[in-house]
Scaffold this motif. Structure first.
Motif, PDB file in Angstrom:
ATOM      1  N   VAL A 214       4.828  27.243   8.926  1.00 42.26           N
ATOM      2  CA  VAL A 214       3.441  27.593   8.598  1.00 42.26           C
ATOM      3  C   VAL A 214       3.372  28.998   8.002  1.00 42.26           C
ATOM      4  O   VAL A 214       2.384  29.368   7.380  1.00 42.26           O
ATOM      5  CB  VAL A 214       2.531  27.467   9.847  1.00 42.26           C
ATOM      6  N   GLY A 215       4.439  29.761   8.182  1.00 45.47           N
ATOM      7  CA  GLY A 215       4.469  31.096   7.599  1.00 45.47           C
ATOM      8  C   GLY A 215       3.880  32.157   8.496  1.00 45.47           C
ATOM      9  O   GLY A 215       3.363  33.173   8.031  1.00 45.47           O
ATOM     10  N   ILE A 216       3.941  31.929   9.810  1.00 42.61           N
ATOM     11  CA  ILE A 216       3.467  32.924  10.772  1.00 42.61           C
ATOM     12  C   ILE A 216       4.650  33.808  11.144  1.00 42.61           C
ATOM     13  O   ILE A 216       5.737  33.314  11.448  1.00 42.61           O
ATOM     14  CB  ILE A 216       2.900  32.250  12.035  1.00 42.61           C
ATOM     15  N   SER A 217       4.446  35.119  11.132  1.00 46.64           N
ATOM     16  CA  SER A 217       5.520  36.022  11.515  1.00 46.64           C
ATOM     17  C   SER A 217       5.885  35.801  12.982  1.00 46.64           C
ATOM     18  O   SER A 217       5.006  35.742  13.856  1.00 46.64           O
ATOM     19  CB  SER A 217       5.085  37.478  11.309  1.00 46.64           C
ATOM     20  N   LYS A 218       7.163  35.686  13.253  1.00 48.63           N
ATOM     21  CA  LYS A 218       7.626  35.444  14.622  1.00 48.63           C
ATOM     22  C   LYS A 218       7.319  36.620  15.541  1.00 48.63           C
ATOM     23  O   LYS A 218       6.971  36.439  16.706  1.00 48.63           O
ATOM     24  CB  LYS A 218       9.127  35.169  14.599  1.00 48.63           C
ATOM     25  N   GLU A 219       7.426  37.827  15.006  1.00 52.89           N
ATOM     26  CA  GLU A 219       7.253  39.020  15.837  1.00 52.89           C
ATOM     27  C   GLU A 219       5.860  39.610  15.748  1.00 52.89           C
ATOM     28  O   GLU A 219       5.396  40.263  16.690  1.00 52.89           O
ATOM     29  CB  GLU A 219       8.263  40.091  15.419  1.00 52.89           C
ATOM     30  N   TYR A 220       5.187  39.384  14.606  1.00 53.61           N
ATOM     31  CA  TYR A 220       3.927  40.084  14.365  1.00 53.61           C
ATOM     32  C   TYR A 220       2.780  39.097  14.194  1.00 53.61           C
ATOM     33  O   TYR A 220       2.419  38.710  13.076  1.00 53.61           O
ATOM     34  CB  TYR A 220       4.068  40.974  13.125  1.00 53.61           C
ATOM     35  N   ASN A 221       2.204  38.671  15.310  1.00 52.62           N
ATOM     36  CA  ASN A 221       1.038  37.799  15.307  1.00 52.62           C
ATOM     37  C   ASN A 221       0.161  38.172  16.495  1.00 52.62           C
ATOM     38  O   ASN A 221       0.555  38.978  17.346  1.00 52.62           O
ATOM     39  CB  ASN A 221       1.456  36.325  15.340  1.00 52.62           C
ATOM     40  N   VAL A 222      -1.022  37.599  16.557  1.00 50.88           N
ATOM     41  CA  VAL A 222      -1.966  37.975  17.618  1.00 50.88           C
ATOM     42  C   VAL A 222      -1.424  37.610  18.992  1.00 50.88           C
ATOM     43  O   VAL A 222      -1.636  38.330  19.973  1.00 50.88           O
ATOM     44  CB  VAL A 222      -3.340  37.303  17.380  1.00 50.88           C
ATOM     45  N   LEU A 225       0.703  40.358  19.931  1.00 52.07           N
ATOM     46  CA  LEU A 225      -0.095  41.557  20.193  1.00 52.07           C
ATOM     47  C   LEU A 225      -0.689  41.497  21.598  1.00 52.07           C
ATOM     48  O   LEU A 225      -0.664  42.491  22.336  1.00 52.07           O
ATOM     49  CB  LEU A 225      -1.197  41.694  19.148  1.00 52.07           C
ATOM     50  N   GLN A 226      -1.226  40.341  21.975  1.00 50.18           N
ATOM     51  CA  GLN A 226      -1.786  40.182  23.322  1.00 50.18           C
ATOM     52  C   GLN A 226      -0.707  40.438  24.376  1.00 50.18           C
ATOM     53  O   GLN A 226      -0.960  41.111  25.388  1.00 50.18           O
ATOM     54  CB  GLN A 226      -2.355  38.765  23.475  1.00 50.18           C
ATOM     55  N   LYS A 227       0.480  39.920  24.122  1.00 47.08           N
ATOM     56  CA  LYS A 227       1.597  40.099  25.050  1.00 47.08           C
ATOM     57  C   LYS A 227       1.965  41.579  25.164  1.00 47.08           C
ATOM     58  O   LYS A 227       2.174  42.105  26.270  1.00 47.08           O
ATOM     59  CB  LYS A 227       2.798  39.284  24.571  1.00 47.08           C
ATOM     60  N   ALA A 228       2.036  42.274  24.023  1.00 48.36           N
ATOM     61  CA  ALA A 228       2.386  43.693  24.025  1.00 48.36           C
ATOM     62  C   ALA A 228       1.332  44.517  24.762  1.00 48.36           C
ATOM     63  O   ALA A 228       1.654  45.439  25.524  1.00 48.36           O
ATOM     64  CB  ALA A 228       2.541  44.197  22.587  1.00 48.36           C
ATOM     65  N   LEU A 229       0.056  44.186  24.569  1.00 56.02           N
ATOM     66  CA  LEU A 229      -1.013  44.909  25.252  1.00 56.02           C
ATOM     67  C   LEU A 229      -0.948  44.686  26.753  1.00 56.02           C
ATOM     68  O   LEU A 229      -1.098  45.630  27.537  1.00 56.02           O
ATOM     69  CB  LEU A 229      -2.373  44.466  24.706  1.00 56.02           C
ATOM     70  N   ALA A 237       3.089  47.183  20.233  1.00 53.58           N
ATOM     71  CA  ALA A 237       1.692  46.971  19.839  1.00 53.58           C
ATOM     72  C   ALA A 237       1.389  47.682  18.525  1.00 53.58           C
ATOM     73  O   ALA A 237       0.742  47.124  17.630  1.00 53.58           O
ATOM     74  CB  ALA A 237       0.756  47.457  20.936  1.00 53.58           C
ATOM     75  N   ASN A 238       1.875  48.901  18.362  1.00 52.51           N
ATOM     76  CA  ASN A 238       1.611  49.650  17.133  1.00 52.51           C
ATOM     77  C   ASN A 238       2.395  49.106  15.951  1.00 52.51           C
ATOM     78  O   ASN A 238       1.917  49.159  14.808  1.00 52.51           O
ATOM     79  CB  ASN A 238       1.903  51.133  17.351  1.00 52.51           C
ATOM     80  N   GLN A 239       3.573  48.559  16.190  1.00 50.73           N
ATOM     81  CA  GLN A 239       4.326  47.901  15.114  1.00 50.73           C
ATOM     82  C   GLN A 239       3.544  46.709  14.578  1.00 50.73           C
ATOM     83  O   GLN A 239       3.476  46.485  13.363  1.00 50.73           O
ATOM     84  CB  GLN A 239       5.691  47.451  15.629  1.00 50.73           C
ATOM     85  N   ILE A 240       2.944  45.939  15.496  1.00 50.55           N
ATOM     86  CA  ILE A 240       2.171  44.762  15.095  1.00 50.55           C
ATOM     87  C   ILE A 240       0.922  45.188  14.320  1.00 50.55           C
ATOM     88  O   ILE A 240       0.571  44.598  13.287  1.00 50.55           O
ATOM     89  CB  ILE A 240       1.792  43.920  16.333  1.00 50.55           C
ATOM     90  N   VAL A 241       0.246  46.248  14.811  1.00 48.38           N
ATOM     91  CA  VAL A 241      -0.945  46.744  14.125  1.00 48.38           C
ATOM     92  C   VAL A 241      -0.593  47.222  12.713  1.00 48.38           C
ATOM     93  O   VAL A 241      -1.332  46.960  11.746  1.00 48.38           O
ATOM     94  CB  VAL A 241      -1.603  47.879  14.940  1.00 48.38           C
ATOM     95  N   ARG A 246      -0.637  46.103   6.737  1.00 51.44           N
ATOM     96  CA  ARG A 246       0.033  45.876   5.451  1.00 51.44           C
ATOM     97  C   ARG A 246      -0.219  44.474   4.908  1.00 51.44           C
ATOM     98  O   ARG A 246       0.042  44.204   3.733  1.00 51.44           O
ATOM     99  CB  ARG A 246       1.552  46.094   5.603  1.00 51.44           C
ATOM    100  N   ASN A 247      -0.703  43.581   5.763  1.00 52.12           N
ATOM    101  CA  ASN A 247      -0.926  42.187   5.367  1.00 52.12           C
ATOM    102  C   ASN A 247      -2.326  41.735   5.789  1.00 52.12           C
ATOM    103  O   ASN A 247      -2.488  40.794   6.578  1.00 52.12           O
ATOM    104  CB  ASN A 247       0.128  41.274   6.014  1.00 52.12           C
ATOM    105  N   PRO A 248      -3.374  42.402   5.272  1.00 50.02           N
ATOM    106  CA  PRO A 248      -4.739  42.111   5.747  1.00 50.02           C
ATOM    107  C   PRO A 248      -5.239  40.711   5.405  1.00 50.02           C
ATOM    108  O   PRO A 248      -6.048  40.148   6.145  1.00 50.02           O
ATOM    109  CB  PRO A 248      -5.581  43.186   5.052  1.00 50.02           C
ATOM    110  N   LYS A 249      -4.780  40.157   4.279  1.00 46.97           N
ATOM    111  CA  LYS A 249      -5.261  38.824   3.898  1.00 46.97           C
ATOM    112  C   LYS A 249      -4.804  37.753   4.887  1.00 46.97           C
ATOM    113  O   LYS A 249      -5.541  36.798   5.176  1.00 46.97           O
ATOM    114  CB  LYS A 249      -4.778  38.466   2.494  1.00 46.97           C
ATOM    115  N   ASP A 250      -3.593  37.911   5.399  1.00 40.97           N
ATOM    116  CA  ASP A 250      -3.067  36.933   6.352  1.00 40.97           C
ATOM    117  C   ASP A 250      -3.515  37.221   7.775  1.00 40.97           C
ATOM    118  O   ASP A 250      -3.344  36.376   8.661  1.00 40.97           O
ATOM    119  CB  ASP A 250      -1.533  36.920   6.304  1.00 40.97           C
ATOM    120  N   ASN A 251      -4.065  38.423   7.992  1.00 40.93           N
ATOM    121  CA  ASN A 251      -4.456  38.822   9.347  1.00 40.93           C
ATOM    122  C   ASN A 251      -5.829  39.490   9.316  1.00 40.93           C
ATOM    123  O   ASN A 251      -5.953  40.693   9.572  1.00 40.93           O
ATOM    124  CB  ASN A 251      -3.410  39.785   9.926  1.00 40.93           C
ATOM    125  N   PRO A 252      -6.884  38.738   9.000  1.00 42.44           N
ATOM    126  CA  PRO A 252      -8.230  39.328   8.916  1.00 42.44           C
ATOM    127  C   PRO A 252      -8.692  39.875  10.260  1.00 42.44           C
ATOM    128  O   PRO A 252      -8.491  39.242  11.305  1.00 42.44           O
ATOM    129  CB  PRO A 252      -9.103  38.165   8.443  1.00 42.44           C
TER     130      PRO A 252
END
Length: 344
Positions: A214-222, A225-229, A237-241, A246-252
């Motif tokens: 599906v093209g979802i990043s394995k390391e950088y998804n919501v 992020l929830q897990k890191a928080l 958490a800051n790496q994911i943010v 850098r990829n706002p269209k895929d992560n609105p």
């Protein structure tokens, strides 16, 4: 599957077909699915050229539709008249047009199957089932309203859809698809169908499969992020943010905030619940028992006042994303500020 939709589809497949249908609501996936099933069954393939009419609301009106409905089938037992996007028909809100449909629905031609597919458009009121013309379809045929699923029902829907296609799917894969795509059932079904095409026989749809296909990043998804928080992992958490920035269209931002709000609202429910067992919390949270441990972990990490503060901060971030109070802040900065507040 919604029970009423499932029952109607079974009736159609078993050729228990009504003379008139009015299918309405704000979930086009089910409206289209019912229409497609009726198209398959109503008229034999060899007879469709002269006895199957698919009309679009914006190109027609009540009079023209009923002219088709009142004609007799050509050398066949019956005909199908299907109106898609019926809410766009010229004059559909006029009393005169509604009276025409009411009169026909109460006295339909036995050799015609008439279906109106009426999708509620954004900002428009839902179809009123109390109106006489609408009730007439229910009196002599099938009247069905279908609503959009709530977000907490989407993972279960993903699992059910996969099982309908004969595929096994992990709870984490269901949640990942739900988090990434949301409650757009058409898009979800399309993405799942793509996955199934690339799946080996007997292979389970796992989170890794979803990430890869599906093209979802394995390391950088919501989900991550929830897990890191919840683990107070500041670096992750800051790496994911940063990745989201850098990829706002895929992560609105609006989607991220909605998911974080849902996540911490569930953490709040965990803290308020006397029953802390997986079995007791799963139905309360509306999640698969597989995920209860994640919410229990977050509830131990953040005390009740902190969770309430986080929810307030998410609401403020949502207002900021709409230009309230801080019209010059970028989405990336809004999210970075929110994550800082959660972690400190």
């Amino acid at each position: 599957m919604i029970p009423a939709v499932d029952a109607l589809l079974k009736d159609i497949r078993n050729k228990r077909i009504a003379p008139v249908y009015l299918i309405h609501g704000d979930e086009p996936f089910y409206i289209d699915r019912i229409a497609e099933e009726l198209e398959k069954v109503a008229v034999p393939v060899a007879e469709r050229g002269f006895n199957q009419f698919v009309l679009f609301g914006k190109d027609t009106d009540a009079g023209a539709v009923l002219n088709y409905a009142r004609r007799y089938p050509f050398m066949a037992e019956r005909q199908l008249v299907l109106v898609k996007e019926a809410q766009q028909m010229n004059g559909i809100n006029d009393k005169s047009a509604q009276t025409l449909f009411e009169d026909y629905a109460l006295n339909p031609l036995s050799s015609t199957i008439l279906m109106l597919c009426y999708t509620r458009e954004d900002g428009k009121p839902a179809l009123d089932e109390r109106k006489a013309w609408v009730k007439a379809f229910g009196a002599k045929g099938k009247l069905l309203g279908v609503k959009k699923l709530y977000d907490n029902k989407i993972p279960d829907w993903v699992g059910e859809y996969c099982r309908e296609q004969g595929a096994k799917v992990s709870p984490k894969a269901c949640q990942l698809l739900a988090d990434h795509i949301g409650n757009d059932l058409k898009r979800l079904a399309s993405e799942i169908d793509k996955i199934l095409i690339n799946l080996h026989v007997g292979e389970e749809i796992s989170a890794a499969t979803v990430e890869r296909l599906v093209g979802i990043s394995k390391e950088y998804n919501v989900f991550e992020l929830q897990k890191a928080l919840s683990q107070r992992d500041v670096v992750k958490a800051n790496q994911i943010v940063d990745y989201f920035g850098r990829n706002p269209k895929d992560n609105p931002l609006v989607v991220i905030l909605a998911q974080l709000f849902g996540y911490f609202s569930k953490v709040l429910l965990v803290q308020a619940s006397k029953d802390q067992s997986d079995k007791g919390l799963a139905p309360l949270l509306g999640v698969n028992p597989f995920f209860v441990k994640d919410y229990l972990s977050a509830a131990r990490t953040f005390p009740l006042p902190k969770v309430a503060g986080i929810i307030h901060a998410i609401r403020r971030a949502d207002a900021q994303s709409k230009g309230i109070d801080t019209p010059t802040m970028s989405e990336s900065d809004i999210l970075r500020e929110l994550v800082f507040e959660v972690l400190h």
